[in-house]
Scaffold this motif. Structure first.
Motif, PDB file in Angstrom:
ATOM      1  N   ILE A   1      -6.130   6.196 -15.780  1.00 10.53           N
ATOM      2  CA  ILE A   1      -5.559   5.200 -14.842  1.00 10.53           C
ATOM      3  C   ILE A   1      -4.713   5.611 -13.557  1.00 10.53           C
ATOM      4  CG2 ILE A   1      -4.671   2.707 -14.466  1.00 10.53           C
ATOM      5  CD1 ILE A   1      -5.837   2.132 -17.277  1.00 10.53           C
ATOM      6  N   ARG A   2      -3.677   6.288 -14.299  1.00  9.75           N
ATOM      7  CA  ARG A   2      -2.526   6.834 -13.386  1.00  9.75           C
ATOM      8  C   ARG A   2      -3.131   7.724 -12.386  1.00  9.75           C
ATOM      9  NH1 ARG A   2       2.016   6.510 -14.388  1.00  9.75           N
ATOM     10  NH2 ARG A   2       3.688   7.467 -13.128  1.00  9.75           N
TER      11      ARG A   2
ATOM     12  N   SER B   1       1.393   4.190 -10.499  1.00  8.44           N
ATOM     13  CA  SER B   1       0.191   3.769 -11.186  1.00  8.44           C
ATOM     14  C   SER B   1       0.008   2.332 -11.393  1.00  8.44           C
ATOM     15  CB  SER B   1       0.013   4.030 -12.671  1.00  8.44           C
ATOM     16  OG  SER B   1      -0.696   3.819 -13.487  1.00  8.44           O
TER      17      SER B   1
ATOM     18  N   SER C   1      -4.069   1.463  -3.519  1.00 11.90           N
ATOM     19  CA  SER C   1      -2.986   0.466  -3.439  1.00 11.90           C
ATOM     20  C   SER C   1      -3.286  -0.413  -4.611  1.00 11.90           C
ATOM     21  CB  SER C   1      -3.082  -0.211  -2.195  1.00 11.90           C
ATOM     22  OG  SER C   1      -2.288  -1.302  -2.108  1.00 11.90           O
ATOM     23  N   PRO C   2      -2.076  -0.908  -5.327  1.00  9.55           N
ATOM     24  CA  PRO C   2      -2.251  -1.774  -6.387  1.00  9.55           C
ATOM     25  C   PRO C   2      -2.879  -3.030  -5.818  1.00  9.55           C
ATOM     26  CG  PRO C   2      -0.021  -1.358  -5.680  1.00  9.55           C
ATOM     27  CD  PRO C   2      -0.568  -0.482  -4.585  1.00  9.55           C
TER      28      PRO C   2
ATOM     29  N   ASN D   1      -8.307  -1.648 -19.969  1.00 18.11           N
ATOM     30  CA  ASN D   1      -7.868  -0.435 -20.850  1.00 18.11           C
ATOM     31  C   ASN D   1      -7.810  -1.042 -22.185  1.00 18.11           C
ATOM     32  OD1 ASN D   1      -6.195   1.551 -22.089  1.00 18.11           O
ATOM     33  ND2 ASN D   1      -4.293   1.272 -20.923  1.00 18.11           N
TER      34      ASN D   1
ATOM     35  N   PHE E   1      -6.352   6.632  -9.948  1.00 16.07           N
ATOM     36  CA  PHE E   1      -6.009   5.486  -8.712  1.00 16.07           C
ATOM     37  C   PHE E   1      -4.748   6.084  -8.339  1.00 16.07           C
ATOM     38  CE2 PHE E   1      -8.777   3.372 -11.721  1.00 16.07           C
ATOM     39  CZ  PHE E   1      -9.896   3.082 -10.771  1.00 16.07           C
ATOM     40  N   SER E   2      -4.434   7.211  -8.121  1.00 18.65           N
ATOM     41  CA  SER E   2      -3.211   7.678  -7.740  1.00 18.65           C
ATOM     42  C   SER E   2      -2.948   7.580  -6.230  1.00 18.65           C
ATOM     43  CB  SER E   2      -2.787   9.116  -8.189  1.00 18.65           C
ATOM     44  OG  SER E   2      -3.895   9.886  -7.618  1.00 18.65           O
ATOM     45  N   ARG E   3      -4.034   7.333  -5.456  1.00 24.15           N
ATOM     46  CA  ARG E   3      -3.882   7.175  -4.052  1.00 24.15           C
ATOM     47  C   ARG E   3      -4.474   5.567  -3.690  1.00 24.15           C
ATOM     48  NH1 ARG E   3      -1.473  11.069  -0.909  1.00 24.15           N
ATOM     49  NH2 ARG E   3      -2.037  12.795  -1.809  1.00 24.15           N
TER      50      ARG E   3
ATOM     51  N   ASP F   1      -4.285   5.548 -20.490  1.00 20.13           N
ATOM     52  CA  ASP F   1      -3.302   5.247 -19.507  1.00 20.13           C
ATOM     53  C   ASP F   1      -3.169   6.725 -18.481  1.00 20.13           C
ATOM     54  OD1 ASP F   1      -2.686   3.586 -21.080  1.00 20.13           O
ATOM     55  OD2 ASP F   1      -0.479   4.066 -21.396  1.00 20.13           O
TER      56      ASP F   1
ATOM     57  N   LEU G   1      -1.268   0.665 -13.568  1.00 24.13           N
ATOM     58  CA  LEU G   1      -0.899   0.216 -14.875  1.00 24.13           C
ATOM     59  C   LEU G   1       0.424  -0.610 -15.065  1.00 24.13           C
ATOM     60  CD1 LEU G   1      -1.078   3.509 -17.241  1.00 24.13           C
ATOM     61  CD2 LEU G   1      -2.115   1.184 -17.646  1.00 24.13           C
TER      62      LEU G   1
ATOM     63  N   VAL H   1       0.108  -7.077  -8.623  1.00 26.25           N
ATOM     64  CA  VAL H   1       0.388  -7.585  -7.225  1.00 26.25           C
ATOM     65  C   VAL H   1      -0.325  -9.124  -7.498  1.00 26.25           C
ATOM     66  CG1 VAL H   1      -0.057  -7.760  -4.751  1.00 26.25           C
ATOM     67  CG2 VAL H   1       0.160  -5.515  -5.982  1.00 26.25           C
TER      68      VAL H   1
ATOM     69  N   LYS I   1      -6.592  -3.771 -10.219  1.00 23.09           N
ATOM     70  CA  LYS I   1      -5.772  -4.648 -11.304  1.00 23.09           C
ATOM     71  C   LYS I   1      -6.174  -4.079 -12.609  1.00 23.09           C
ATOM     72  CE  LYS I   1      -4.248  -8.220  -9.149  1.00 23.09           C
ATOM     73  NZ  LYS I   1      -4.895  -9.288  -8.005  1.00 23.09           N
ATOM     74  N   VAL I   2      -5.099  -3.750 -13.498  1.00 27.03           N
ATOM     75  CA  VAL I   2      -5.411  -3.343 -14.795  1.00 27.03           C
ATOM     76  C   VAL I   2      -5.034  -4.324 -15.798  1.00 27.03           C
ATOM     77  CG1 VAL I   2      -4.553  -1.655 -16.396  1.00 27.03           C
ATOM     78  CG2 VAL I   2      -4.607  -1.095 -13.956  1.00 27.03           C
TER      79      VAL I   2
ATOM     80  N   ARG J   1       0.911  -1.385   0.150  1.00 33.30           N
ATOM     81  CA  ARG J   1      -0.137  -0.076   0.015  1.00 33.30           C
ATOM     82  C   ARG J   1       0.926   1.143   0.029  1.00 33.30           C
ATOM     83  NH1 ARG J   1      -4.590  -0.010   0.852  1.00 33.30           N
ATOM     84  NH2 ARG J   1      -5.806   1.992   1.000  1.00 33.30           N
TER      85      ARG J   1
ATOM     86  N   ASP K   1      -9.793   5.467  -2.453  1.00 36.27           N
ATOM     87  CA  ASP K   1      -8.885   4.500  -1.627  1.00 36.27           C
ATOM     88  C   ASP K   1      -9.787   3.974  -0.478  1.00 36.27           C
ATOM     89  OD1 ASP K   1      -6.674   3.053  -0.940  1.00 36.27           O
ATOM     90  OD2 ASP K   1      -6.257   4.729   0.427  1.00 36.27           O
TER      91      ASP K   1
END
Lengths: 268, 268
Positions: free
Chosen positions: B75-76, A83, B83-84, B122, B79-81, B72, A85, A89, B88-89, A76, B45
């Protein structure tokens, strides 16, 4: 600045030699550490973009650690500025029937990073040299064979363009008690808690021993293990973010060269 | 506050009725919009965490749009805040031989979101009712059949707990020219540019018509299409972030109930 090398597992590695409460990479308070992490997370985002632009190599981060050691929190916060992108995970759970019907590396190989990507494994193939060892499902010879199979597999990945960083989040038994008790005491955190966690906690010493053996046997030049003191969450995050930034910088990533054919082209 | 409904494609939808330069969800300057986006990204988030804790439902965001429309970038920043761990992208490219050997929904079905996850596509299965239509590879009957197959597939997903949000990033032909020219003029952006982009740009009107038909045929109550004015990058980001926040709030997500068995438990 402290050196990451000191936290790298070598042939004579002892887990007890690393203090889970150490904070060698920052002397500041919470706020200073948060700021330090944010700077690293932004740098990590910049480097991930170049990794993507280059589109040739890959980065694999393996995260291992006992319950509550902070694997989710690490992902996290370390990737709080990147990103989705470019960062994938995979969380490995107890193997399904489909997975158990193949060798233990099968499900991992299926999700290795693509060119240009960072992939994080939240638990990994290392679970297969921890749980079965502690539970006595495999003997010493079988365990040694698995270590060698892991080293062969990781060599394949590094030889084909993947840089591997492996981090074991190292917490103290006392800190785990505090974190588990927190989950019990906060009803809205019950979903994170399982009575199985207590059963695993009872085997604390056996897990420490299994980790020590696995790390010693599989910390190679190409795919080294780092033991991350993890009693402090802030420090754990910034140490791993710093390690990834250093790793990506050492890769000397480059945006692909300009295409001379595009010179002077006018879009209509 | 402007209403998202106005940007939802209905049975009589005309793409030309949406101004790509509109900025109905913010009247502020760049800084104000950045701040507005950051607030939404942090809220997103928080909601993603509850979606994960609930562990039952899923959110699928489908992003479509012509080259340089900002898939792109969306998405960047949206979802800048987050957690990955929970987002999922999947980027869909031209189908591989393996993929072409199956029906066009096969590769999409393989990567639908898990319970508790947000998944972003995407490009998507909608490429299969755009490119082949513009190129004349499929006729009207085949196209209509694909629309129906898409609606059936999406109904399966929504009936089994997936909330679907589909966004078409709508840019003007003039804005695309500017963005493509930028990529040509900056040598370190050449890797993002392909001469194919110019060939596709020549078919601008055919693509607008194919989008209009596809959106009209597949914007259902369960899986609506939103047309996002996308000439302004900041506004595009905050409109989509706002739409996702609204969608997740409407789902009335809840952390699972406390486990009475844990009351008073002391971790040793």
């Amino acid at each position: 600045m402290a050196s990451f090398k000191k936290f790298r597992a070598g042939p004579k590695f002892k887990l007890s030699g690393v203090d889970p409460a150490a904070t060698p990479f920052s002397s500041g308070g919470d706020d200073a550490q948060r700021e330090q992490l944010d700077t690293l997370a932004i740098e990590l985002d910049r480097l991930q973009n170049v990794l993507h632009a280059e589109g040739r190599r890959k980065l694999l981060l393996v995260l291992q650690g006992l319950d509550t050691s902070g694997k989710d929190g690490t992902i996290r916060w370390v990737f709080s500025r990147t990103s989705p992108l470019g960062v994938k995970v995979t969380a490995f759970k107890a193997p399904t029937e489909e997975e158990r019907a193949r060798d233990f590396l099968w499900r991992c190989h299926a999700v290795v990073p693509r060119a240009g990507e960072i992939t994080v494994w939240n638990r990994s193939h290392y679970e297969d040299v921890l749980v079965p060892v502690v539970e006595g499902w495999i003997d010493k010879d079988q365990t040694r064979q698995r270590y060698a199979q892991i080293n062969d597999f990781e060599r394949l990945l590094t030889q084909t363009g993947t840089v591997i960083v492996k981090c074991m989040l190292h917490i103290s038994k006392q800190e785990q008690r505090v974190r588990l008790q927190e989950r019990v005491d906060q009803p809205d955190k019950h979903w994170k808690f399982s009575l199985d966690d207590l059963a695993v906690r009872k085997k604390w010493d056996a897990y420490q021993a299994a980790y020590e053996k696995a790390l010693t046997a599989t910390s190679t030049d190409d795919a080294p293990w780092y033991v991350i003191p993890a009693d402090s969450k802030h420090h754990r995050n910034l140490m791993i973010a710093g390690l990834l930034v250093k790793t990506l910088k050492d890769m000397k990533l480059r945006v692909p060269p300009a295409d001379p054919a595009l010179k002077g082209l006018v879009v209509e």
